[in-house]
Design a protein around this motif. Structure first.
Motif: not given
Ligand code: BTN
Length: 340
Positions: A98-102, A122-124, A126-130, A133-135, A143-145, A192-198, A214-217
């Protein structure tokens, strides 16, 4: 106390030696000496690696040479490329979760140690900020934490998000991508967004128990791999530079840089992170609209303060923003040469 790092397997050791050799051949004799194995045993491990998708050339009287590694992110691919003391010492790999952060949060709650990583194809969910969903389409991106146990008071934990943003932007620039940081931690290329951090925190009033970083690139995804509303605002390294990225190499480079900045932050505090962040940011100097939970602030993003909060100059004075979404209305004014 940190537990001992798990021992490397013979396959990982062979890969590490071959990776060290680069384009040169490493003799079967050297490998068997280094590993304390017979030549036949070395040959069997090489065969087993080939069956897992590694391309290893063999030449009589010259030995073995690593030509290609499979595009996977298990510890077999990553460990031989890593030069870190903590980050990635233990890697939990999954095809899909579901999510590497979880999962990393659960592992950390049960005692997971500093540097332990959860990584997935793959994450089913994936958590984004606020709460977004992180596709996370399979087999294309990163996708790693990472579990961190920093010696920090809880109010300084948000600094770690900026540490990660600096490491990410620098790694992307090293790969030839003109990445910039949009406050607080969106990594963008051409807007445009290429990566995000949670980052998620477990703490009491006195101290941090652990942080999950948590980092998604977006590495090799194309717009068609995302839903249309995401494709409009997202990009990837493949899109930005026109060729696929070797994901394991990118991951190892990112973890190395991340560890460098985590060490620097632990030794020198936030000041060097802040100045690197300023250099890499596209937000400072720009006219912005900041949406926080309760209100909207419009003005010019002047700086970040000593805790990473954004300072926005408005008609009514300087506002300090600790959390929110930034829309950049007009880019920062860059200084121009007289002829420019
Ligand atoms: C953002 O909204 O910018 C943050 C995105 C963070 C996504 C990553 S992907 C790996 C890790 N696991 C999650 O569920 N989220 C983070």
């Amino acid at each position: 106390m940190q537990p001992e790092a798990p021992e490397q397997t013979n396959e990982e050791l062979i890969l590490a030696f071959l990776a060290d050799g680069g384009e040169e051949f490493t003799s079967g004799e050297a490998l068997s000496d280094k590993l304390g194995l017979s030549r036949t045993a070395v040959w069997k491990y090489v065969e087993s690696l080939r069956n897992k998708g590694y391309r290893i050339d063999a030449a009589p009287a010259r030995g073995y040479r690593l030509v290609e590694i499979p595009d996977r992110l298990t510890s077999l691919e990553l460990t031989p490329l890593l030069n870190t003391h903590d980050v990635g010492r233990l890697i939990h790999y999954y095809d899909e979760i579901p999510s590497t952060n979880a999962l990393a949060f659960e592992l950390a709650t049960e005692g997971g140690f500093h540097g332990e990583v959860v990584i997935t194809e793959s994450q089913t969910s994936g958590k984004g900020r606020r709460g977004r969903v992180w596709e996370s389409p399979p087999g294309l991106n990163l996708y790693f934490s990472l579990i961190l146990r920093p010696e920090l008071p809880p109010q300084r934990a948000p600094e770690l998000t900026l540490v990660a943003a600096v490491a990410l932007a620098e790694t992307l620039r090293e790969a030839g991508i003109p990445a910039e940081i949009k406050w607080p931690n969106d990594i963008q290329v051409d807007g445009k967004k290429v990566a995000g951090i949670l980052t998620e925190l477990s703490a009491d009033t006195e101290s941090v128990h652990f942080v999950v970083l948590g980092v998604g690139v977006n590495l090799n995804a194309l717009p068609s791999d995302f839903p249309p509303e995401v494709a409009r605002v997202a990009t990837s390294l493949l899109e930005a530079r026109g060729r696929r990225v070797p994901r394991a190499l990118f991951t190892a480079a990112l973890w190395t840089r991340l560890e460098h900045w985590l060490d620097r932050h632990a030794a020198e505090g936030f000041a060097p992170v802040r100045s690197a962040w300023r250099e890499l940011s596209c937000t400072l100097g720009a006219e912005v609209l900041v949406k926080t939970e309760r209100r909207e602030i419009r003005g010019v993003a002047d700086d970040i303060d000593e805790s990473g909060a954004l300072l926005v100059r408005t008609d009514a004075g300087v506002e300090r923003v600790v959390a929110g979404d930034v829309e950049q209305l007009r880019p920062k004014v860059t200084s121009r040469t007289p002829s420019g």
